[in-house]
Scaffold this active site. Structure first.
Site, PDB file in Angstrom:
ATOM      1  N   CYS A  74      73.889  46.407  23.033  1.00  0.00           N
ATOM      2  CA  CYS A  74      75.284  45.960  23.012  1.00  0.00           C
ATOM      3  C   CYS A  74      75.317  44.543  22.641  1.00  0.00           C
ATOM      4  O   CYS A  74      75.006  43.566  23.474  1.00  0.00           O
ATOM      5  CB  CYS A  74      75.954  46.429  24.382  1.00  0.00           C
ATOM      6  N   CYS A  77      77.517  42.479  25.244  1.00  0.00           N
ATOM      7  CA  CYS A  77      76.451  42.104  26.345  1.00  0.00           C
ATOM      8  C   CYS A  77      75.622  41.289  26.240  1.00  0.00           C
ATOM      9  O   CYS A  77      75.416  40.496  27.078  1.00  0.00           O
ATOM     10  CB  CYS A  77      75.955  43.589  26.750  1.00  0.00           C
TER      11      CYS A  77
END
Length: 152
Positions: A74, A77
């Site tokens: 991600c 993230c």
């Protein structure tokens, strides 16, 4: 079960955990200033045991907590990770920062109703948890820590 746990996190008041009279070094003391990788058992032991059948939210932590639900693939993230690491060091004596890899902790992530990444949960010792979904800047995280976790 997912919705029930999520509802508990969002709507229930938290109560502090009474610590033992004998001083011991807790997990948060040993890892003060670091981001701690969390698995399901650690969540059950240190945050809330939702498997006990109790619908009464009781936060087990000694310090307010931040839990980052993330995935290695991600992009947002990966942008948030160094910010949380920096904040863990900055607030090392006041909060504890955990991170949960949703790919490795699928059951915990599902039980918590995590649907978007990153999802960051701010859990004060008392009061209601707050959630930020998606990437945010350091100032936003700092404001959440100050207003949600450290507000007395």
């Amino acid at each position: 079960m997912k919705k029930a746990i999520t509802c508990l996190l969002l709507a229930a008041g938290l109560t502090g955990h009474l610590s033992a009279q004998i001083p011991v070094q807790s997990q948060s003391d040993k890892n003060s200033g670091k981001v701690i990788r969390m698995d399901k058992q650690m969540f059950l032991d240190n945050i809330f045991d939702y498997t006990s059948g109790s619908t009464d939210w009781k936060y087990k932590g000694e310090k307010p907590a931040v839990i980052d639900f993330y995935a290695t693939w991600c992009g947002p993230c990966r942008m948030v990770a160094p910010l949380l690491k920096s904040l863990a060091k900055e607030y090392q004596d006041q909060i504890i920062v955990y991170k949960v890899d949703t790919d490795k902790q699928k059951e915990l992530s599902a039980d918590m109703g995590i649907q978007s990444l990153p999802t960051i949960i701010f859990i004060p010792k008392t009061g209601q948890p707050q959630i930020i979904v998606g990437a945010a800047n350091k100032a936003t995280f700092r404001k959440a820590i100050e207003e949600v976790l450290l507000k007395e």
